[in-house]
Design a protein around this motif. Structure first.
Motif, PDB file in Angstrom:
ATOM      1  N   GLU A  42       0.831  -1.203   0.000  1.00 32.44           N
ATOM      2  CA  GLU A  42       0.000   0.000   0.000  1.00 32.44           C
ATOM      3  C   GLU A  42       0.868   1.256   0.000  1.00 32.44           C
ATOM      4  O   GLU A  42       0.629   2.189  -0.772  1.00 32.44           O
ATOM      5  CB  GLU A  42      -0.921   0.007   1.221  1.00 32.44           C
ATOM      6  N   TYR A  45       2.526   1.588  -3.375  1.00 30.69           N
ATOM      7  CA  TYR A  45       1.567   2.054  -4.378  1.00 30.69           C
ATOM      8  C   TYR A  45       1.383   3.564  -4.279  1.00 30.69           C
ATOM      9  O   TYR A  45       1.437   4.275  -5.286  1.00 30.69           O
ATOM     10  CB  TYR A  45       0.219   1.352  -4.198  1.00 30.69           C
ATOM     11  N   LYS A  46       1.191   4.054  -3.054  1.00 27.84           N
ATOM     12  CA  LYS A  46       0.976   5.488  -2.868  1.00 27.84           C
ATOM     13  C   LYS A  46       2.207   6.289  -3.298  1.00 27.84           C
ATOM     14  O   LYS A  46       2.083   7.321  -3.954  1.00 27.84           O
ATOM     15  CB  LYS A  46       0.637   5.796  -1.412  1.00 27.84           C
TER      16      LYS A  46
END
Length: 139
Positions: A42, A45-46
């Protein structure tokens, strides 16, 4: 009748305790690894998304300036550099290809853009754009 109580050696009981600790440690490690991967994915991805937007903005800005410069006459050297820069941007990967050299492509685009900016400054300093009465689109 009752079954005879199973008697176990004290060493076997201690082995079971040690093995239980190892089993719980292994299970804890596996669960922590899974949770860490999910959180890392996560965060990755960010971070990747934010950097991708920033890079897309930079390359898009350069591309727009190249297209504007292609609309006005230039020396053959500047024209060739504009076309090379446009080709580099056109060839830039637009899909998630693990084999693509994104960093190398960005470095080539930035390098060619720096060369183009230097050529356009030297052209403007020579009075070519001002004497022709044209607006200076250099960047």
């Amino acid at each position: 009748m009752c079954d005879p109580v199973e008697t176990r050696d004290i060493n076997d009981l201690f082995d079971d305790i040690v093995l239980t600790e190892e089993k719980h440690a292994r299970l804890g490690f596996e669960e922590g690894l899974k949770d860490g991967l999910e959180q890392g994915n996560e965060e990755g991805y960010k971070l990747g998304y934010a950097q991708g937007v920033e890079l897309g903005n930079e390359i898009g800005t350069i591309y727009g300036q190249v297209l504007a410069q292609l609309q006005v006459p230039h020396t053959s050297k500047v024209q060739r550099t504009l076309e090379q820069l446009r080709a580099l941007i056109d060839q830039f990967p637009r899909t998630n290809d693990p084999e693509a050299d994104i960093i190398g492509a960005v470095e080539q685009i930035r390098s060619k853009n720096t060369l183009l900016r230097a050529l356009l400054r030297s052209k403007a300093a020579g009075g070519v754009l001002e004497s022709a009465g044209r607006k200076d689109y250099s960047f």
